[in-house]
Design an enzyme around this catalytic site. Structure first.
Site, PDB file in Angstrom:
ATOM      1  N   GLY A   1      39.201  43.470  40.698  1.00  0.00           N
ATOM      2  CA  GLY A   1      39.578  42.512  41.642  1.00  0.00           C
ATOM      3  C   GLY A   1      40.738  42.894  42.504  1.00  0.00           C
TER       4      GLY A   1
ATOM      5  CD  GLN B   1      46.507  42.728  43.776  1.00  0.00           C
ATOM      6  OE1 GLN B   1      45.333  42.217  43.894  1.00  0.00           O
ATOM      7  NE2 GLN B   1      46.883  43.554  42.700  1.00  0.00           N
TER       8      GLN B   1
ATOM      9  CB  CYS C   1      48.187  42.689  37.864  1.00  0.00           C
ATOM     10  SG  CYS C   1      48.212  42.149  39.516  1.00  0.00           S
ATOM     11  CG  LEU C   2      44.971  46.825  40.699  1.00  0.00           C
ATOM     12  CD1 LEU C   2      43.835  47.078  41.823  1.00  0.00           C
ATOM     13  CD2 LEU C   2      44.596  47.988  39.672  1.00  0.00           C
TER      14      LEU C   2
ATOM     15  CG  HIS D   1      44.363  37.965  38.221  1.00  0.00           C
ATOM     16  ND1 HIS D   1      45.202  38.184  37.278  1.00  0.00           N
ATOM     17  CD2 HIS D   1      44.822  38.729  39.297  1.00  0.00           C
ATOM     18  CE1 HIS D   1      46.043  39.265  37.595  1.00  0.00           C
ATOM     19  NE2 HIS D   1      45.577  39.687  38.726  1.00  0.00           N
ATOM     20  CD  GLU D   2      42.304  39.895  42.195  1.00  0.00           C
ATOM     21  OE1 GLU D   2      42.970  40.110  43.142  1.00  0.00           O
ATOM     22  OE2 GLU D   2      42.267  40.712  41.219  1.00  0.00           O
TER      23      GLU D   2
ATOM     24  CG  HIS E   1      47.228  38.462  43.793  1.00  0.00           C
ATOM     25  ND1 HIS E   1      48.382  39.052  43.424  1.00  0.00           N
ATOM     26  CD2 HIS E   1      46.268  38.857  42.748  1.00  0.00           C
ATOM     27  CE1 HIS E   1      48.378  39.899  42.472  1.00  0.00           C
ATOM     28  NE2 HIS E   1      47.194  39.808  41.942  1.00  0.00           N
TER      29      HIS E   1
END
Length: 157
Positions: free
Chosen positions: A46, A51, A89-90, A131-132, A135
């Site tokens: 995701g 991000q 997480c990225l 999660h996304e 953000h």
């Protein structure tokens, strides 16, 4: 498509709320295509626009063995259940934690052309969606983690 730089924890962009998408144009399409390429090249499941440094309400989720799903102006309509799970997480490389998330979410969003749709995600897919979408509110999984994992605890994954 192009690979974009991933914004890392500590950058103030990640702590800000994203603005709604109002123009469903080529610029949005390029952003979504770039986000997908960036997610794939970094082995993510995701990615959210903040991000890659863009404060717009756009995310992509791609649970294993499923097609990518673009969520523009996504919102959770209902949640059911609760389960703990491991998250990373990225934007927070090398950090893993245990986070409680709903096991089922029903959401409304728009596609890249502005068409509204509703969908339900369960299990790991529900976790990714939550999660996304977090953000977009300036929330990282590290803000919700009950505890963080040592690298030794990850070896079984």
């Amino acid at each position: 498509m192009a690979m974009r730089n991933i914004v890392k924890r500590g950058d103030e962009t990640l702590a800000k709320k994203s603005r709604p998408v109002t123009n469903f144009d080529n610029r949005l399409h390029v952003l979504l295509d770039d986000m997908l390429e960036t997610m794939h090249k970094t082995d993510g499941v995701g990615i959210a626009a903040p991000q890659v440094g863009v404060l717009r309400r756009a995310v992509i989720v791609e649970p294993p063995d499923q097609e990518p799903l673009e969520l523009i102006n996504g919102e959770i309509l209902s949640m059911e259940g609760e389960a703990e799970g491991t998250e990373g997480c990225l934007s927070v490389p090398g950090v893993w934690g245990i986070v409680k998330r709903p096991t089922k979410v029903t959401c409304r969003a728009q596609d890249r052309n502005g068409k509204t749709f509703t969908f339900t995600a369960t299990g790991f897919a529900a976790r990714i969606v939550c999660h996304e979408l977090d953000h977009l509110e300036g929330i990282l999984f590290t803000d919700k983690a009950e505890r963080f994992l040592d690298p030794d605890e990850l070896e079984g994954d």
